[in-house]
Design an enzyme around this catalytic site. Structure first.
Site, PDB file in Angstrom:
ATOM      1  N   ARG A  81     -63.483  85.627 -58.003  1.00  0.00           N
ATOM      2  CA  ARG A  81     -63.021  84.712 -59.037  1.00  0.00           C
ATOM      3  C   ARG A  81     -62.589  85.528 -60.257  1.00  0.00           C
ATOM      4  O   ARG A  81     -63.370  86.310 -60.807  1.00  0.00           O
ATOM      5  CB  ARG A  81     -64.141  83.725 -59.387  1.00  0.00           C
ATOM      6  CG  ARG A  81     -63.697  82.497 -60.139  1.00  0.00           C
ATOM      7  CD  ARG A  81     -64.872  81.548 -60.401  1.00  0.00           C
ATOM      8  NE  ARG A  81     -65.411  80.991 -59.167  1.00  0.00           N
ATOM      9  CZ  ARG A  81     -66.676  81.125 -58.766  1.00  0.00           C
ATOM     10  NH1 ARG A  81     -67.535  81.801 -59.488  1.00  0.00           N
ATOM     11  NH2 ARG A  81     -67.077  80.588 -57.643  1.00  0.00           N
TER      12      ARG A  81
ATOM     13  N   HIS B 282     -58.633  87.119 -52.491  1.00  0.00           N
ATOM     14  CA  HIS B 282     -59.487  87.454 -51.354  1.00  0.00           C
ATOM     15  C   HIS B 282     -59.199  88.876 -50.878  1.00  0.00           C
ATOM     16  O   HIS B 282     -58.032  89.295 -50.834  1.00  0.00           O
ATOM     17  CB  HIS B 282     -59.260  86.489 -50.198  1.00  0.00           C
ATOM     18  CG  HIS B 282     -59.415  85.045 -50.567  1.00  0.00           C
ATOM     19  ND1 HIS B 282     -60.567  84.547 -51.125  1.00  0.00           N
ATOM     20  CD2 HIS B 282     -58.552  84.004 -50.474  1.00  0.00           C
ATOM     21  CE1 HIS B 282     -60.409  83.245 -51.355  1.00  0.00           C
ATOM     22  NE2 HIS B 282     -59.197  82.905 -50.970  1.00  0.00           N
TER      23      HIS B 282
ATOM     24  N   HIS C  44     -54.201  83.572 -56.580  1.00  0.00           N
ATOM     25  CA  HIS C  44     -53.786  82.193 -56.339  1.00  0.00           C
ATOM     26  C   HIS C  44     -54.775  81.195 -56.923  1.00  0.00           C
ATOM     27  O   HIS C  44     -55.906  81.538 -57.261  1.00  0.00           O
ATOM     28  CB  HIS C  44     -53.644  81.927 -54.828  1.00  0.00           C
ATOM     29  CG  HIS C  44     -54.941  82.100 -54.081  1.00  0.00           C
ATOM     30  ND1 HIS C  44     -55.370  83.318 -53.595  1.00  0.00           N
ATOM     31  CD2 HIS C  44     -55.902  81.208 -53.736  1.00  0.00           C
ATOM     32  CE1 HIS C  44     -56.525  83.168 -52.985  1.00  0.00           C
ATOM     33  NE2 HIS C  44     -56.883  81.893 -53.062  1.00  0.00           N
TER      34      HIS C  44
ATOM     35  N   GLU D  66     -54.975  83.245 -45.477  1.00  0.00           N
ATOM     36  CA  GLU D  66     -55.059  81.789 -45.361  1.00  0.00           C
ATOM     37  C   GLU D  66     -53.687  81.127 -45.497  1.00  0.00           C
ATOM     38  O   GLU D  66     -52.715  81.751 -45.918  1.00  0.00           O
ATOM     39  CB  GLU D  66     -56.027  81.224 -46.410  1.00  0.00           C
ATOM     40  CG  GLU D  66     -55.635  81.485 -47.850  1.00  0.00           C
ATOM     41  CD  GLU D  66     -56.726  81.055 -48.829  1.00  0.00           C
ATOM     42  OE1 GLU D  66     -57.750  80.510 -48.410  1.00  0.00           O
ATOM     43  OE2 GLU D  66     -56.537  81.282 -50.036  1.00  0.00           O
TER      44      GLU D  66
END
Length: 319
Positions: free
Chosen positions: A198, A103, A178, A120
């Site tokens: 992605r 991200h 991740h 996150e």
């Protein structure tokens, strides 16, 4: 307006990697065999949560934020974000491995997508015996090394894979490569953003034989190529708020509840409680609200003091 704890209709998302644990484990009203996510509190465009209880039932979160921004968000949060809700709360069921992804940070996300970045945190609610997560590189790497392994379908050999069990916590700064591994149910707390790059999807194809889009070029400047330590260890003192993770975007505590505690009102920030195990009740003046595993509740900043009681593990999140 007399404020009260708000619950929302779950926004359910089918995913190629999803399963049925959100129904069997968290009692979400799913009807498919591949439900991967339950968005519990969201103001992401086209996915805005609808209030499910009380006099505000049927209103969207954005509607009540426009009407009562400071009362819901708190004085500090409102001053920083206006009438925007800055966080997104989810439960995820990974029947299969998620894609390897990353991200962008606030600056990159704002420049490219007019969005927040996506810092996150994951709390593992359930994990099969061999469940694993990918969190960053094993050792410091480089753009060149990363691209070489990506080209040769050997990216996973560069990445740090962790065996996990219930109660494990991982904090992921933006830029951390991740992937959530198969066999896990995760409670996820993140900035309000749906921007994901992605990198690799294990050459999977959907039901129509199509592969999912990759974002290799966009990701190059978003990735942190240095090794990171993402796992967070924490105390579990009963009937107390134990710090799990903190950053400029949110603070998360865990409350191992076995009895009851008093929570003093704080007009600076809202609080969110995610019940990750057991059940509890919230008592507010002469009203009682009951919650079980998988429930998420937003406590408006101006609601006033209240008590929690029961036997449960609760994530407590605020700014």
């Amino acid at each position: 307006m007399k404020f009260y704890p708000l619950q929302f209709q779950p926004i359910l998302k089918d995913r190629i990697w999803g399963g049925t644990k959100l129904k069997t484990y968290l009692n979400k009203p799913i009807i498919s065999e591949i439900t991967g996510e339950s968005w519990e509190i969201s103001t992401v465009e086209n996915d805005v949560s609808e209030i499910a209880n009380g006099v505000l039932k049927g209103k969207s979160l954005n509607e009540v934020l426009n009407e009562y921004p400071e009362a819901i968000l708190g004085t500090k949060v409102h001053a920083q974000f206006g009438a925007q809700f800055p966080l997104l709360f989810k439960y995820l069921d990974a029947r299969e491995d998620l894609s390897i992804q990353v991200h962008p940070n606030d600056d990159l996300a704002q420049k490219r997508h007019n969005s927040f970045g996506k810092t996150e945190m994951w709390y593992v609610m359930q994990a099969d015996a061999d469940a694993r997560l990918i969190v960053g590189f094993k050792e410091n790497s480089s753009k060149e090394e990363y691209l070489h392994h990506l080209k040769n379908n050997s990216l996973v050999t560069l990445l740090d894979s962790k065996n996990v069990q219930k109660g494990d916590v991982f904090f992921l700064n933006t830029g951390t490569v991740h992937a959530i591994g198969a066999g896990t149910v995760i409670a996820e707390i993140q900035q309000t953003s749906d921007i994901t790059y992605r990198l690799y999807d294990f050459d999977r194809k959907d039901a129509n034989g199509n592969v999912r889009e990759l974002h290799v070029d966009l990701a190059l400047d978003a990735i942190n190529y240095d090794r990171v330590e993402a796992e967070r260890l924490y105390s579990e003192v009963a009937n107390s708020s134990n710090l799990v993770a903190t950053c400029p975007y949110f603070t998360t505590n865990i409350i191992p509840l076995d009895g009851d505690i008093e929570v003093v009102a704080n007009s600076e920030t809202f609080k969110v409680y995610m019940c990750v195990e057991g059940s509890f009740q919230l008592d507010l003046e002469d009203e009682t609200y009951n919650y079980v595993t998988g429930d998420t509740v937003l406590v408006p900043a101006e609601m006033g003091s209240f008590s929690l009681s029961g036997v449960a593990k609760i994530l407590e999140i605020y700014i």
